[in-house]
Design a protein around this motif. Structure first.
Motif, short mmCIF file in Angstrom:
data_model
loop_
_atom_site.label_atom_id
_atom_site.label_comp_id
_atom_site.label_asym_id
_atom_site.label_seq_id
_atom_site.Cartn_x
_atom_site.Cartn_y
_atom_site.Cartn_z
N PHE A 157 -65.47 102.65 110.37
CA PHE A 157 -64.24 101.87 110.39
C PHE A 157 -63.34 102.33 111.54
N ILE A 158 -62.29 101.54 111.80
CA ILE A 158 -61.30 101.88 112.82
C ILE A 158 -59.95 101.97 112.15
N TYR A 159 -59.32 103.11 112.23
CA TYR A 159 -58.05 103.34 111.55
C TYR A 159 -56.88 102.91 112.42
N GLN A 160 -55.96 102.15 111.84
CA GLN A 160 -54.76 101.70 112.56
C GLN A 160 -53.52 102.26 111.89
N GLN A 161 -52.59 102.71 112.69
CA GLN A 161 -51.28 103.12 112.21
C GLN A 161 -50.27 102.79 113.31
N ASP A 162 -48.99 102.63 112.92
CA ASP A 162 -47.98 102.35 113.93
C ASP A 162 -47.43 103.65 114.50
N ASN A 163 -46.30 103.57 115.17
CA ASN A 163 -45.77 104.75 115.87
C ASN A 163 -44.67 105.46 115.11
N ALA A 164 -44.68 105.38 113.77
CA ALA A 164 -43.72 106.14 112.97
C ALA A 164 -43.89 107.63 113.25
N THR A 165 -42.80 108.37 113.15
CA THR A 165 -42.81 109.80 113.51
C THR A 165 -43.87 110.59 112.76
N PRO A 166 -44.02 110.46 111.43
CA PRO A 166 -45.08 111.23 110.74
C PRO A 166 -46.48 110.87 111.23
N HIS A 167 -46.67 109.64 111.66
CA HIS A 167 -47.99 109.20 112.12
C HIS A 167 -48.40 109.89 113.42
N LYS A 168 -47.46 110.01 114.34
CA LYS A 168 -47.82 110.53 115.66
C LYS A 168 -47.54 112.02 115.82
N HIS A 169 -47.20 112.69 114.74
CA HIS A 169 -47.05 114.14 114.80
C HIS A 169 -48.37 114.77 115.25
N LYS A 170 -48.30 115.83 116.00
CA LYS A 170 -49.51 116.43 116.56
C LYS A 170 -50.50 116.86 115.48
N ASP A 171 -50.00 117.33 114.34
CA ASP A 171 -50.90 117.75 113.26
C ASP A 171 -51.56 116.54 112.60
N SER A 172 -50.84 115.44 112.51
CA SER A 172 -51.43 114.21 111.95
C SER A 172 -52.54 113.70 112.86
N ILE A 173 -52.26 113.68 114.16
CA ILE A 173 -53.27 113.22 115.12
C ILE A 173 -54.50 114.14 115.10
N ALA A 174 -54.28 115.42 114.98
CA ALA A 174 -55.41 116.37 114.93
C ALA A 174 -56.29 116.10 113.71
N TRP A 175 -55.65 115.83 112.56
CA TRP A 175 -56.41 115.55 111.32
C TRP A 175 -57.22 114.26 111.49
N ILE A 176 -56.59 113.25 112.06
CA ILE A 176 -57.26 111.96 112.24
C ILE A 176 -58.45 112.10 113.19
N LYS A 177 -58.27 112.80 114.30
CA LYS A 177 -59.35 112.99 115.26
C LYS A 177 -60.53 113.74 114.64
N LYS A 178 -60.23 114.66 113.74
CA LYS A 178 -61.27 115.47 113.12
C LYS A 178 -62.04 114.70 112.05
N ASN A 179 -61.37 113.79 111.34
CA ASN A 179 -61.98 113.20 110.14
C ASN A 179 -62.32 111.71 110.24
N PHE A 180 -61.66 110.97 111.12
CA PHE A 180 -61.92 109.54 111.21
C PHE A 180 -62.88 109.24 112.36
N PRO A 181 -63.82 108.31 112.16
CA PRO A 181 -64.77 107.99 113.23
C PRO A 181 -64.11 107.37 114.46
N ARG A 182 -63.15 106.47 114.24
CA ARG A 182 -62.43 105.82 115.33
C ARG A 182 -61.02 105.51 114.86
N PHE A 183 -60.07 105.50 115.79
CA PHE A 183 -58.71 105.11 115.43
C PHE A 183 -57.98 104.62 116.67
N ILE A 184 -56.94 103.80 116.42
CA ILE A 184 -56.09 103.31 117.50
C ILE A 184 -54.92 104.26 117.61
#
Length: 261
Positions: A157-184
């Motif tokens: 799947f491809i994960y989508q999220q907007d640019n809300a502050t919790p979404h783009k926090h560096k720790d959130s992005i690190a978790w997404i990159k580690k666990n999701f196959p693809r994301f925007i």
């Protein structure tokens, strides 16, 4: 309004109405609230469209898991434009639910959802007064999104999220990159663009109208209706709204980045 115009010209409202409709062939349109897009926002939207066209094929776009958060109030939803009460007078209109009391500080719950062509996810419902932070986004929302995306779309799947502050926090992005196959990621998804999220142009409205608000009397009954209302959102309409995403994206090129109504 026609009434104000009639008063200013010293003629009847009926005459003004005939002039507007029969002579000038004008129609009344409600004012639509939309984001104030500057040139940078429009350019980001155009760039995103080119990226989608180059890297996301049709079958890829059907694997997107859209996500969003929203507050649900105990008082329910109210459409000032469309909600009407027919009565012989204002008094009788008020007697038959013609008024809508509102609280200065309404009781509300934040709810997180995901949507795909195959249906809506189970919701995450926060405690009263609780809001979204990058901590609970990582600890609660993202693991839930991972399991629900696999249930709805499988592993690719491809994960989508907007640019809300919790979404783009560096720790959130690190978790997404580690666990999701693809994301925007936040560098691609254009800011100030609710017209590109299926939640904003379909799901939230459908979800609100799927709930039996007359049964909502407390937090518990609100939570119960949020959960039960999921099955009442028409699946065919949800599928069409997700499929419509591609045409909305490519319309940005025609409008040169302007908001899509």
């Amino acid at each position: 309004s026609a009434r104000k115009l009639a008063n200013s010209l010293g003629i009847s409202k009926g005459t003004i109405g005939r002039i507007i409709h029969e002579d000038l062939h004008l129609h009344a349109y409600r004012v639509i609230i939309e984001p104030n897009l500057n040139d940078e926002h429009k350019q980001r939207r155009v760039s995103f469209t080119y990226w989608v066209r180059k890297f996301l094929r049709k079958k890829d776009r059907e694997k997107i898991l859209f996500t969003d958060e929203k507050y649900f109030e105990l008082g329910g939803i109210f459409n000032r434009q469309n909600d009407r009460v027919y009565a012989t007078s204002r008094y009788y209109a008020d007697e038959h639910k013609g008024t809508k009391p509102t609280a200065k500080f309404p009781k509300k719950l934040m709810v997180c959802f995901a949507a795909s062509k195959n249906g809506l996810s189970l919701p995450i419902i926060f405690e009263p007064g609780e809001t979204l932070t990058h901590e609970n986004y990582i600890e609660i929302v993202l693991p839930h999104a991972l399991s629900e995306s696999q249930r709805l779309l499988g592993d690719n799947f491809i994960y989508q999220q907007d640019n809300a502050t919790p979404h783009k926090h560096k720790d959130s992005i690190a978790w997404i990159k580690k666990n999701f196959p693809r994301f925007i990621d936040e560098k691609k998804w254009p800011p100030n663009s609710p017209d590109l999220n299926v939640f904003d142009y379909y799901v939230w409205d459908a979800k609100g109208h799927s709930m039996h608000w007359d049964k909502v009397k407390s937090y518990d009954s609100l939570i119960d209706e949020i959960k039960k209302g999921i099955s009442r959102v028409p699946k065919n309409d949800l599928l069409r709204s997700v499929q419509n995403w591609s045409s909305r994206i490519f319309s940005i090129l025609k409008t040169k980045g302007a908001y899509i109504k």
